[in-house]
Design a protein around this motif. Structure first.
Motif, PDB file in Angstrom:
ATOM      1  N   LEU A 247       0.831  -1.193   0.000  1.00 16.03           N
ATOM      2  CA  LEU A 247       0.000   0.000   0.000  1.00 16.03           C
ATOM      3  C   LEU A 247       0.871   1.251   0.000  1.00 16.03           C
ATOM      4  O   LEU A 247       2.071   1.214   0.288  1.00 16.03           O
ATOM      5  N   THR A 248       0.257   2.381  -0.318  1.00 13.44           N
ATOM      6  CA  THR A 248       1.012   3.619  -0.497  1.00 13.44           C
ATOM      7  C   THR A 248       1.766   4.043   0.763  1.00 13.44           C
ATOM      8  O   THR A 248       2.833   4.633   0.688  1.00 13.44           O
ATOM      9  N   ASP A 249       1.223   3.720   1.939  1.00 10.32           N
ATOM     10  CA  ASP A 249       1.904   4.124   3.170  1.00 10.32           C
ATOM     11  C   ASP A 249       2.814   3.042   3.728  1.00 10.32           C
ATOM     12  O   ASP A 249       3.262   3.131   4.868  1.00 10.32           O
TER      13      ASP A 249
ATOM     14  N   LEU B  95       0.545  -6.445   7.129  1.00 15.12           N
ATOM     15  CA  LEU B  95       1.794  -6.312   7.876  1.00 15.12           C
ATOM     16  C   LEU B  95       2.328  -4.898   7.664  1.00 15.12           C
ATOM     17  O   LEU B  95       2.585  -4.486   6.531  1.00 15.12           O
ATOM     18  N   THR B  96       2.498  -4.143   8.769  1.00 20.82           N
ATOM     19  CA  THR B  96       2.943  -2.751   8.662  1.00 20.82           C
ATOM     20  C   THR B  96       4.463  -2.656   8.777  1.00 20.82           C
ATOM     21  O   THR B  96       5.123  -3.571   9.295  1.00 20.82           O
TER      22      THR B  96
ATOM     23  N   ALA C 292      -9.086  -4.967   8.601  1.00 19.16           N
ATOM     24  CA  ALA C 292      -7.675  -5.147   8.951  1.00 19.16           C
ATOM     25  C   ALA C 292      -6.975  -3.805   9.161  1.00 19.16           C
ATOM     26  O   ALA C 292      -6.038  -3.706   9.960  1.00 19.16           O
ATOM     27  N   GLN C 293      -7.420  -2.772   8.459  1.00 16.85           N
ATOM     28  CA  GLN C 293      -6.777  -1.462   8.552  1.00 16.85           C
ATOM     29  C   GLN C 293      -7.347  -0.587   9.669  1.00 16.85           C
ATOM     30  O   GLN C 293      -6.851   0.517   9.883  1.00 16.85           O
ATOM     31  N   ALA C 294      -8.352  -1.055  10.378  1.00 23.88           N
ATOM     32  CA  ALA C 294      -9.029  -0.218  11.374  1.00 23.88           C
ATOM     33  C   ALA C 294      -8.060   0.292  12.440  1.00 23.88           C
ATOM     34  O   ALA C 294      -7.248  -0.460  12.983  1.00 23.88           O
TER      35      ALA C 294
END
Length: 317
Positions: A84-86, A113-114, A151-153
């Protein structure tokens, strides 16, 4: 975790999963990971739904950490793996709980996964439990877009931050002995007879590779294992009826139904072991993979061709 999960889901009735289900009921914690599961009922059939939260060392997070599975081993309807973009890595998956489709239990998930090492995995099924419960609706309740949003919450962030910091990484294990999967795949492709087109291919880090070939009559799955140091199994696998070649290599052949998968699957296999303990096993199927029904009458390679490949020169060094 359960209350947060329920608050983030569309309005429905919630209950615990039935005993015997594969997904854990309630909340479980271990080391730097925690998970929760509920049964979700929106009036269209009960569905198991779970979320797991985890942490790993940020320096271990690599772009390729999350990827779609190999479709020849884990069949699926759709799967995408994107960055993703971030910065987070996201996998969205639609498939089945049982690769051989012996039951129509569908399994969908979003796995995120961040860059900080936070991992959020949301899973859903079209049954009240992952395993051991009959299908209760045609498909899981949430779309993949809704699963992505779940998942992004941001509501997971405080819970993720409260997990223990991951322990220092253990030393990376030594590379497996034997040939690399890349080398095996290259060699297998070189040895294929003329008239075969390689449609797909894959390999493990070491000792194993496969190709899906087509001679114009349908796809055929061909796999090979090359394992050094297997002298201890020679007596068990290669009996007195084994063929012994001039160089001492023992050869046995097998033909019959495929061990896995759909109707009509046939397998041909040549298993060999050399005097130094190097075992080479190659098998061919009359299907595109071991989880599907037959796609042609016979495997694309006859036994004599499989034997030629299995007994060809292997350079370990």
């Amino acid at each position: 975790m359960i209350s947060t999960l329920e608050e983030l889901l569309p309005e429905a009735k919630f209950s615990k999963q039935p005993s015997g289900g594969g997904t854990p009921a309630g909340v479980r914690k271990h080391s730097s990971q925690s998970s929760a599961a509920v049964v979700y009922d929106d009036g269209h059939g009960k569905a198991a739904l779970s979320v797991s939260l985890g942490r790993q060392n940020p320096e271990e997070v690599a772009e390729g950490d999350l990827a779609c599975p190999d479709k020849n081993f884990t069949p699926f309807e759709t799967c995408s793996a994107t960055t993703l973009t971030d910065g987070p890595r996201l996998v969205l998956f639609k498939g089945w709980e049982y690769p051989d489709r012996r039951e129509e239990t569908r399994w969908w998930y979003a796995d995120l996964l961040t860059p900080e090492g936070y991992r959020i995995s949301v899973h859903e099924w079209n049954a009240p439990a992952e395993k051991g419960a009959g299908v209760s609706r045609p498909a899981p309740p949430l779309s993949l877009d809704r699963m992505k949003g779940l998942a992004q919450a941001e509501e997971w962030r405080p819970l993720l931050a409260s997990l223990p910091e991951p322990e220092a990484s253990a030393p990376r294990p030594p590379a497996p002995e034997g040939l690399s999967g890349d080398t095996i795949l290259s060699r297998l492709t070189e040895l294929l007879p003329e008239g075969l087109t390689v449609k797909e291919s894959g390999k493990q880090e070491a000792e194993y590779a496969y190709v899906v070939v087509d001679d114009g009559q349908g796809k055929s799955f061909v796999q090979i294992n090359i394992q050094p140091g297997m002298s201890d199994v020679a007596a068990t696998l290669f009996g007195s009826d084994a063929e012994v070649l001039d160089d001492g290599t023992k050869v046995v052949t097998h033909q019959g139904p495929g061990e896995k998968g759909g109707a009509g699957v046939k397998m041909r296999e040549v298993d060999t072991i050399r005097p130094g303990g190097l075992r080479v096993v190659i098998s061919a199927f009359n299907a595109a993979n071991q989880n599907e029904a037959a796609s042609r009458e016979e495997p694309a390679l006859p036994l004599d061709q499989l034997k030629k490949i299995a007994t060809s020169e292997v350079r370990l060094g």
